[in-house]
Design an enzyme around this catalytic site. Structure first.
Site, PDB file in Angstrom:
ATOM      1  N   HIS A   1       9.590 -35.778 -37.744  1.00  0.00           N
ATOM      2  CA  HIS A   1       8.453 -35.965 -36.864  1.00  0.00           C
ATOM      3  C   HIS A   1       8.591 -36.381 -35.583  1.00  0.00           C
ATOM      4  O   HIS A   1       9.186 -37.406 -35.566  1.00  0.00           O
ATOM      5  CB  HIS A   1       7.112 -36.561 -37.509  1.00  0.00           C
ATOM      6  CG  HIS A   1       6.536 -35.659 -38.914  1.00  0.00           C
ATOM      7  ND1 HIS A   1       6.880 -36.285 -39.976  1.00  0.00           N
ATOM      8  CD2 HIS A   1       5.717 -34.869 -38.991  1.00  0.00           C
ATOM      9  CE1 HIS A   1       6.155 -35.382 -41.112  1.00  0.00           C
ATOM     10  NE2 HIS A   1       5.610 -34.389 -40.430  1.00  0.00           N
TER      11      HIS A   1
ATOM     12  N   ARG B   1       1.119 -34.882 -31.031  1.00  0.00           N
ATOM     13  CA  ARG B   1       0.426 -35.179 -32.130  1.00  0.00           C
ATOM     14  C   ARG B   1       0.444 -36.760 -32.199  1.00  0.00           C
ATOM     15  O   ARG B   1       1.511 -37.299 -32.348  1.00  0.00           O
ATOM     16  CB  ARG B   1       0.976 -34.690 -33.518  1.00  0.00           C
ATOM     17  CG  ARG B   1       0.718 -33.039 -33.316  1.00  0.00           C
ATOM     18  CD  ARG B   1       1.415 -32.335 -34.437  1.00  0.00           C
ATOM     19  NE  ARG B   1       1.184 -31.011 -34.478  1.00  0.00           N
ATOM     20  CZ  ARG B   1       1.031 -30.214 -35.214  1.00  0.00           C
ATOM     21  NH1 ARG B   1       1.425 -30.369 -36.832  1.00  0.00           N
ATOM     22  NH2 ARG B   1       0.742 -28.835 -35.113  1.00  0.00           N
TER      23      ARG B   1
HETATM   24  P1  ATP Z   1       4.586 -31.376 -41.785  1.00  0.00           P
HETATM   25  O1  ATP Z   1       3.949 -30.788 -42.948  1.00  0.00           O
HETATM   26  O2  ATP Z   1       6.096 -31.087 -41.733  1.00  0.00           O
HETATM   27  O3  ATP Z   1       4.227 -32.676 -41.103  1.00  0.00           O
HETATM   28  P2  ATP Z   1       2.537 -29.646 -40.510  1.00  0.00           P
HETATM   29  O4  ATP Z   1       2.187 -28.842 -41.691  1.00  0.00           O
HETATM   30  O5  ATP Z   1       1.865 -30.872 -40.022  1.00  0.00           O
HETATM   31  O6  ATP Z   1       4.009 -30.260 -40.588  1.00  0.00           O
HETATM   32  P3  ATP Z   1       1.963 -27.754 -38.575  1.00  0.00           P
HETATM   33  O7  ATP Z   1       0.787 -27.806 -38.045  1.00  0.00           O
HETATM   34  O8  ATP Z   1       2.058 -26.324 -39.787  1.00  0.00           O
HETATM   35  O9  ATP Z   1       2.994 -29.120 -39.112  1.00  0.00           O
HETATM   36  O10 ATP Z   1       3.092 -27.163 -37.608  1.00  0.00           O
HETATM   37  C1  ATP Z   1       4.041 -26.036 -37.558  1.00  0.00           C
HETATM   38  C2  ATP Z   1       5.721 -26.469 -37.686  1.00  0.00           C
HETATM   39  O11 ATP Z   1       5.773 -27.195 -36.458  1.00  0.00           O
HETATM   40  C3  ATP Z   1       5.845 -27.172 -38.850  1.00  0.00           C
HETATM   41  O12 ATP Z   1       6.193 -26.250 -39.941  1.00  0.00           O
HETATM   42  C4  ATP Z   1       7.181 -27.774 -38.340  1.00  0.00           C
HETATM   43  O13 ATP Z   1       8.197 -26.921 -38.243  1.00  0.00           O
HETATM   44  C5  ATP Z   1       6.693 -28.295 -36.829  1.00  0.00           C
HETATM   45  N1  ATP Z   1       5.942 -29.534 -36.579  1.00  0.00           N
HETATM   46  C6  ATP Z   1       4.904 -29.759 -37.040  1.00  0.00           C
HETATM   47  N2  ATP Z   1       4.850 -31.315 -37.126  1.00  0.00           N
HETATM   48  C7  ATP Z   1       5.802 -31.919 -36.142  1.00  0.00           C
HETATM   49  C8  ATP Z   1       6.055 -32.929 -35.625  1.00  0.00           C
HETATM   50  N3  ATP Z   1       5.069 -33.964 -35.909  1.00  0.00           N
HETATM   51  N4  ATP Z   1       7.334 -33.235 -35.246  1.00  0.00           N
HETATM   52  C9  ATP Z   1       8.143 -32.131 -35.093  1.00  0.00           C
HETATM   53  N5  ATP Z   1       7.987 -30.656 -35.590  1.00  0.00           N
HETATM   54  C10 ATP Z   1       6.625 -30.514 -36.186  1.00  0.00           C
END
Ligand code: ATP
Ligand code: MN
Length: 430
Positions: free
Chosen positions: A225, A216
């Site tokens: 993140h 990302r």
């Molecule tokens: P957040 O709201 O915490 O930024 P997200 O809603 O963007 O996360 P999702 O697309 O729902 O993330 O991803 C599923 C899971 O992957 C999240 O619940 C989190 O545990 C993990 N995750 C998401 N983005 C990241 C990141 N940039 N780094 C590490 N872990 C992540």
């Protein structure tokens, strides 16, 4: 030094503790002390730590003189006799008869003691050396147990493990930013989630899971993140949000149970008090009332912390979110395009989101309408929409961030502690 034979008779330190008489151990010099007529070394391998004790006139003069000249983190091989000792850690010590230095460590750039005084960024610059620390190792042994338990759980439930592409031709979700890559004469992207592929699989082979990296290109630099992370994903056929929330709660409980059972020493090293979490379900509406949030807004980091205060050691499922707050592929209630609420949820554990998921739209016409409603062009999603035209069951799934979960289980304030070689905005080495 005889490199060829050095390792032949070597036994692990944990094995040495069970032996009598002569032992041959190898490892890293963890610590050392010289008190006049007696000198100690602590030797560490992955299985434990043992004391090497040299009393003047009880060992050769060479060994006695040499004992306090060996620098920390050097690798040595020791042959000696095991003795009971009340003072030694673990109640045993080795009286050395032969010590060979296998590899010298000099001028350590970071403090590798358990409670390192070196700041995290510097430790990460030397991550390979930081990994000598038992605390650092403990985090990744726990992470290994987490991914292993995840696999075990879903294998036992008859899910199929799948391997999906990481190079994609266009955005799978919209929203988060993608890293672009040169691919022959085209510009392509690194996958931000395996979402679309696991849906295709749920619509053919039914229940699947995968553990895979995602990228990302978000510019934020937070303690939760990363720009490259690993996700533990599932997708289930003939399922809605209830069914997949149940699996999520149970797999996290299973993971924590296994960590408690198999990583006792690691938890001790990290001084972590861990409990098998309870499960709590709250609708988005209930959550808004409970936390006095503004309706129509996402949970803020503060809201997530409040949920932890109210429900400690609990996985809180906030379900049935408004359609407006969930991605286009989450199905609206009753499959009706004008439903205000959706079949999407977030799971909050220890004050952080660990997962998002929900039931997906499996009806092509509904998907087209939802894309338009979200201001997206269905033409850009043609192949995705078309994949549901050949027998698509209702299906649902979710994704847990592996590093996020490791961070929480090992009680780390920064997610970078929970990834071996972090990739964030500024870090590409090592
Ligand atoms: P957040 O709201 O915490 O930024 P997200 O809603 O963007 O996360 P999702 O697309 O729902 O993330 O991803 C599923 C899971 O992957 C999240 O619940 C989190 O545990 C993990 N995750 C998401 N983005 C990241 C990141 N940039 N780094 C590490 N872990 C992540
Ligand atoms: Mn999410």
């Amino acid at each position: 030094m005889n490199l060829e034979n050095l390792h032949k008779n070597r036994i692990m330190i944990s094995e040495a503790f069970k032996k009598k008489g002569k032992v041959n151990v190898s490892g890293w010099v963890y610590d050392g002390r010289a008190l006049g007529k007696i000198k100690f070394l602590l030797l560490r391998d992955k299985s434990g730590i043992i004391q090497i004790t040299a009393v003047k006139d009880k060992v050769t003069e060479d060994i006695f003189n040499f004992m306090d000249k060996i620098s920390r983190e050097s690798i040595i091989n020791v042959v000696g006799t095991l003795k009971d000792s009340k003072q030694a850690p673990g109640g045993k010590e080795i009286i050395p008869e032969k010590i060979e230095v296998v590899s010298v460590a000099e001028n350590l750039p970071i403090d590798v003691s358990n409670f390192s005084k070196t700041e995290l960024p510097k430790r990460l610059d030397y991550r390979f050396l930081d990994l000598h620390r038992r605390r650092t190792q403990a985090i990744f042994r726990i992470q290994s147990e987490i991914s292993m338990s995840f696999r075990e759980y879903f294998y036992s439930k008859g899910f199929m493990e799948v391997q999906l592409p990481s190079i994609i031709s266009s955005s799978s979700e919209g929203g988060t930013e993608l890293f672009s890559v040169n691919y022959f004469e085209k510009k392509v992207y690194l996958a931000q989630s395996p979402q679309l592929y696991k849906q295709m699989l749920a619509c053919s082979v039914e229940n699947v899971f995968t553990i895979a990296p995602v990228w990302r290109a978000e510019k934020h630099n937070t303690v939760r993140h990363l720009n490259e992370s690993r996700q533990m994903d599932i997708e289930m056929a003939f399922a809605g949000q209830e069914e997949v929330m149940k699996e999520l709660g149970e797999v996290v409980q299973y993971i924590v149970k296994n960590v408690l059972k198999k990583c006792k020493e690691e938890l001790e090293i990290l001084e972590v008090k861990l409990k098998v979490p309870q499960i709590k379900y709250l609708s988005y509406d209930e959550t808004v009332k409970l936390l006095k949030m503004k309706y129509g807004e996402d949970l803020s980091p503060e809201d997530e912390k409040k949920l932890d205060k109210k429900f400690p050691d609990t996985i809180v499922f906030v379900h049935s979110w408004p359609v407006s707050l969930k991605p286009f592929y989450i199905i609206p209630k009753d499959g009706k395009i004008d439903s205000k609420l959706s079949e999407g949820f977030d799971a909050i554990y220890k004050g952080l989101e660990i997962s998002s998921g929900g039931q997906r739209i499996h009806i092509p016409e509904l998907l087209e309408k939802m894309l338009k409603k979200k201001g997206l062009n269905p033409k850009n999603f043609k192949s995705y929409i078309d994949s549901f035209r050949f027998g698509a069951p209702p299906h649902a799934g979710w994704s847990i961030g592996l590093e996020r979960l490791t961070q929480l289980i090992t009680d780390q304030t920064n997610i970078r502690e929970a990834v071996l070689f972090p990739r964030d905005r500024d870090r590409l080495v090592p």
